[in-house]
Design an enzyme around this catalytic site. Structure first.
Site, short mmCIF file in Angstrom:
data_model
loop_
_atom_site.label_atom_id
_atom_site.label_comp_id
_atom_site.label_asym_id
_atom_site.label_seq_id
_atom_site.Cartn_x
_atom_site.Cartn_y
_atom_site.Cartn_z
N GLY A 9 12.41 55.78 41.86
CA GLY A 9 11.19 56.47 42.26
C GLY A 9 10.74 55.96 43.61
O GLY A 9 11.56 55.52 44.42
N CYS A 10 9.44 55.99 43.85
CA CYS A 10 8.90 55.52 45.14
C CYS A 10 9.38 54.10 45.40
O CYS A 10 9.20 53.21 44.57
CB CYS A 10 7.38 55.58 45.12
SG CYS A 10 6.62 54.89 46.60
N PHE A 11 9.99 53.89 46.55
CA PHE A 11 10.60 52.59 46.82
C PHE A 11 9.63 51.46 47.09
O PHE A 11 10.00 50.29 47.04
CB PHE A 11 11.68 52.65 47.90
CG PHE A 11 11.33 53.32 49.21
CD1 PHE A 11 10.04 53.48 49.67
CD2 PHE A 11 12.36 53.79 50.01
CE1 PHE A 11 9.77 54.09 50.89
CE2 PHE A 11 12.11 54.40 51.24
CZ PHE A 11 10.81 54.54 51.69
#
Length: 157
Positions: A9-11
């Site tokens: 997902g969002c890093f």
């Protein structure tokens, strides 16, 4: 020193979580396994580049094994969710494990197969060799260290 590339997902949150693990020597966020060269954040969000937001992890296998690292990684993702983690939706938010050392493949597949036993839904986390990788823009690096109140889909505390 060993290297593995993880997409969850969002890093921003993935990097922050992984950077706190004993044995992880360094982390860097970037874009992996996409269809173009030198993508920007805007490209991966608005164009059909098919890059995943990833965290490149360098770790000391004398301190933490890949199996142990993956066991921790599985706790922060929903491996049954395709192209979505938390509120983030899109192919750039898919989950994946991208390896650079083919000798890691057996451990990765065994870890995934073991995890599948605890899920009724199919695990959709992709496992592939790293095809390409581009470091993300500097403002994304260590984002949650620089912005402690920044958005994060992962419960870090």
């Amino acid at each position: 020193m060993k290297k593995i590339i993880l997409a969850g997902g969002c890093f921003w949150g993935v990097e922050e979580f992984l950077s706190r693990i004993n044995g992880v020597v360094s982390t860097e966020v970037g874009y992996a396994n996409g269809r173009t060269e030198n993508p920007t954040y805007e490209d991966i969000c608005t164009k059909n580049t098919y890059f995943a937001e990833v965290c490149l992890v360098n770790y000391d296998e004398n301190i933490i094994s890949l199996k142990e690292l993956l066991a921790k990684f599985w706790t922060i993702i929903d491996p049954t969710s395709l192209n979505k983690q938390g509120n983030d939706v899109g192919s750039q938010y898919r989950t994946g494990i991208y390896y650079v050392d083919s000798s890691d493949l057996e451990d990765i597949l065994n870890s995934k197969e073991e995890l599948q036993k605890s899920y009724s839904k199919k695990i959709v986390t992709e496992v592939k060799p790293l095809e390409n990788y581009y470091k993300a823009e500097e403002y994304h690096q260590k984002y949650l260290k620089k912005n402690p109140n920044g958005y994060c889909h992962i419960k870090l505390d």
